[in-house]
Enzyme design. Sequence first.
Site, PDB file in Angstrom:
ATOM      1  N   ASN A  58       0.838  -1.200   0.000  1.00  0.00           N
ATOM      2  CA  ASN A  58       0.000   0.000   0.000  1.00  0.00           C
ATOM      3  C   ASN A  58       0.872   1.248   0.000  1.00  0.00           C
ATOM      4  O   ASN A  58       1.982   1.251   0.525  1.00  0.00           O
ATOM      5  CB  ASN A  58      -0.953  -0.007   1.204  1.00  0.00           C
ATOM      6  CG  ASN A  58      -0.362   0.693   2.415  1.00  0.00           C
ATOM      7  OD1 ASN A  58      -0.409   1.927   2.528  1.00  0.00           O
ATOM      8  ND2 ASN A  58       0.223  -0.086   3.329  1.00  0.00           N
TER       9      ASN A  58
ATOM     10  N   LYS B  17       5.313   3.804  17.189  1.00  0.00           N
ATOM     11  CA  LYS B  17       5.320   2.786  16.138  1.00  0.00           C
ATOM     12  C   LYS B  17       6.496   3.027  15.218  1.00  0.00           C
ATOM     13  O   LYS B  17       6.670   4.126  14.679  1.00  0.00           O
ATOM     14  CB  LYS B  17       4.008   2.816  15.344  1.00  0.00           C
ATOM     15  CG  LYS B  17       3.903   1.659  14.338  1.00  0.00           C
ATOM     16  CD  LYS B  17       2.498   1.506  13.797  1.00  0.00           C
ATOM     17  CE  LYS B  17       2.380   0.274  12.902  1.00  0.00           C
ATOM     18  NZ  LYS B  17       1.004   0.010  12.464  1.00  0.00           N
TER      19      LYS B  17
ATOM     20  N   PHE C 200      -1.813   8.198   4.393  1.00  0.00           N
ATOM     21  CA  PHE C 200      -2.582   8.784   5.501  1.00  0.00           C
ATOM     22  C   PHE C 200      -3.873   9.442   5.016  1.00  0.00           C
ATOM     23  O   PHE C 200      -4.230  10.559   5.433  1.00  0.00           O
ATOM     24  CB  PHE C 200      -1.749   9.810   6.276  1.00  0.00           C
ATOM     25  CG  PHE C 200      -0.726   9.220   7.213  1.00  0.00           C
ATOM     26  CD1 PHE C 200      -0.684   7.865   7.473  1.00  0.00           C
ATOM     27  CD2 PHE C 200       0.203  10.046   7.843  1.00  0.00           C
ATOM     28  CE1 PHE C 200       0.264   7.333   8.345  1.00  0.00           C
ATOM     29  CE2 PHE C 200       1.151   9.531   8.715  1.00  0.00           C
ATOM     30  CZ  PHE C 200       1.179   8.166   8.963  1.00  0.00           C
TER      31      PHE C 200
ATOM     32  N   SER D  36       5.418   5.150   8.739  1.00  0.00           N
ATOM     33  CA  SER D  36       4.853   4.906   7.415  1.00  0.00           C
ATOM     34  C   SER D  36       5.831   5.339   6.331  1.00  0.00           C
ATOM     35  O   SER D  36       6.422   6.426   6.417  1.00  0.00           O
ATOM     36  CB  SER D  36       3.539   5.676   7.237  1.00  0.00           C
ATOM     37  OG  SER D  36       3.114   5.611   5.886  1.00  0.00           O
TER      38      SER D  36
ATOM     39  N   ASN E 210       5.887  -1.421  11.324  1.00  0.00           N
ATOM     40  CA  ASN E 210       5.035  -1.046  10.208  1.00  0.00           C
ATOM     41  C   ASN E 210       5.431  -1.863   8.979  1.00  0.00           C
ATOM     42  O   ASN E 210       6.182  -2.829   9.079  1.00  0.00           O
ATOM     43  CB  ASN E 210       5.167   0.459   9.934  1.00  0.00           C
ATOM     44  CG  ASN E 210       3.904   1.061   9.333  1.00  0.00           C
ATOM     45  OD1 ASN E 210       3.263   0.477   8.463  1.00  0.00           O
ATOM     46  ND2 ASN E 210       3.541   2.255   9.798  1.00  0.00           N
TER      47      ASN E 210
ATOM     48  N   ASN F 290       4.956   6.136   3.380  1.00  0.00           N
ATOM     49  CA  ASN F 290       4.185   6.802   2.338  1.00  0.00           C
ATOM     50  C   ASN F 290       3.953   8.292   2.554  1.00  0.00           C
ATOM     51  O   ASN F 290       3.232   8.935   1.791  1.00  0.00           O
ATOM     52  CB  ASN F 290       2.841   6.088   2.171  1.00  0.00           C
ATOM     53  CG  ASN F 290       3.025   4.617   1.856  1.00  0.00           C
ATOM     54  OD1 ASN F 290       3.829   4.257   1.009  1.00  0.00           O
ATOM     55  ND2 ASN F 290       2.291   3.758   2.563  1.00  0.00           N
ATOM     56  N   THR F 291       4.547   8.845   3.623  1.00  0.00           N
ATOM     57  CA  THR F 291       4.493  10.283   3.865  1.00  0.00           C
ATOM     58  C   THR F 291       5.911  10.818   3.821  1.00  0.00           C
ATOM     59  O   THR F 291       6.748  10.394   4.629  1.00  0.00           O
ATOM     60  CB  THR F 291       3.850  10.601   5.235  1.00  0.00           C
ATOM     61  OG1 THR F 291       2.483  10.185   5.225  1.00  0.00           O
ATOM     62  CG2 THR F 291       3.906  12.092   5.537  1.00  0.00           C
TER      63      THR F 291
END
Length: 427
Positions: free
Chosen positions: A112, A212, A116, A174, A241, A176-177
């Site tokens: 993925n 996390k 967010f 994450s 994660n 993805n940021t």
Amino acid sequence: MGWYKSLVLPVVRWIDAETAHGLAICALKNNLVPRDDDALDATPILETEVFGRKFANPVGLAAGFDKNAEVPNQALSHGFGFVEIGSVTPEPQPGNPKPRLFRLYSDRAVINRMGFNNEGAAVVAERLRKRARKGILGANLGKNKYSEDAAADYVKGVAALGPYADYLVVNVSSPNTPGLRALQGRAPLEKLLTSVLSARDSHAKGVPVLLKVAPDLTEEDKADIAAVVLKLKLDGMIVSNTTIDRPVGLNSYDQDEKGGLSGPPLMEPSTKVLADFYRLTEGKIPLIGVGGIASGKDAYEKILNGASLVQLYSALVYHGLELVTDIKEDLARRLRKDGFANVADAVGAAYPEISGRSAPVDEARAAKAAVTAKAEPAQAEVAKAAPAAKTAAKKPAAKPAAAKSKAAPKAAPKSEPKAGPKSGPAE
């Protein structure tokens, strides 16, 4: 085979992954998902207390499934010991461009790059305020993509969601940021967590704060993070994660898509990072083990390596919510078989020098073997093959076979769900 695998999965696999996820949320919201009759049965051996909270069982729903806190109670009704909503950012944001969610059927994995996407802290807070409070709920906090002050974003998240959560998660993991994982560095992390803890004391006093982290950390990164966590006396950590790594052996069409990989290929590397943090924190910080869990055996391995609680998400794509009951039953059976009176007694048992607990020799060895890097794999096989190669010069395959066995451990991820095909049509 359960109703999900026989009736739902064959249909769902032909639907866009994100659309299918939306349908799952809708089905739960309208109580259209069948529930096991014994989903909520009490199992004393699985009951545990972590960071001052009592859990009916240690199996939780990871963040990412219910980003906007739409169905936490419905998820709890399927037997989870706790649920975690989010990640939630102060302001609503759409996330990354679609498509951004990919199912790797042959590997039973998921990639993925959601970014967010969520409705924002105000909407989620109002939803939680109206929620009938039951069971344990964690709120996972993130920063907005273009925010220049990360600490301010997390402080806003604490203020908005802290009063309605049983624990809060600072998610700096994450992939993805942009720039988010840079917050895992020692100096920025200490500054960030100090601000968050201060906000917690002001807006949600007594609510545990967890960190996390990513699985893609250097040894120095892990040591720095552990030092900060111990210095600030954080309430817990979630390890880990998704990974930006792509382990050798993936066999699905979308395996090269950008984003975070989750599912069975993440089981071994994430468990190694979990064990590393258990050792680095000397068992003083409660850990939640996440990554690749698809069976009671997987959950048990995380617990033996230091996890007080575990979480899953990706496995539900392939096994449905029936999996929750299966994992609990298998985990309870394994605990009884190995002589543990309670799940808490097994935490860290692979490392008795830290935990003061011990697991049966075979289980402890298996748990350590799963997370210990093998510097010279298959040496015994190579040594055994050498004499044969000398006495059978006419068998040129002997040496290549030894070489092949030496490379084999890197060829495929260790863990794989016990149900479902090991391979399938390319996506």
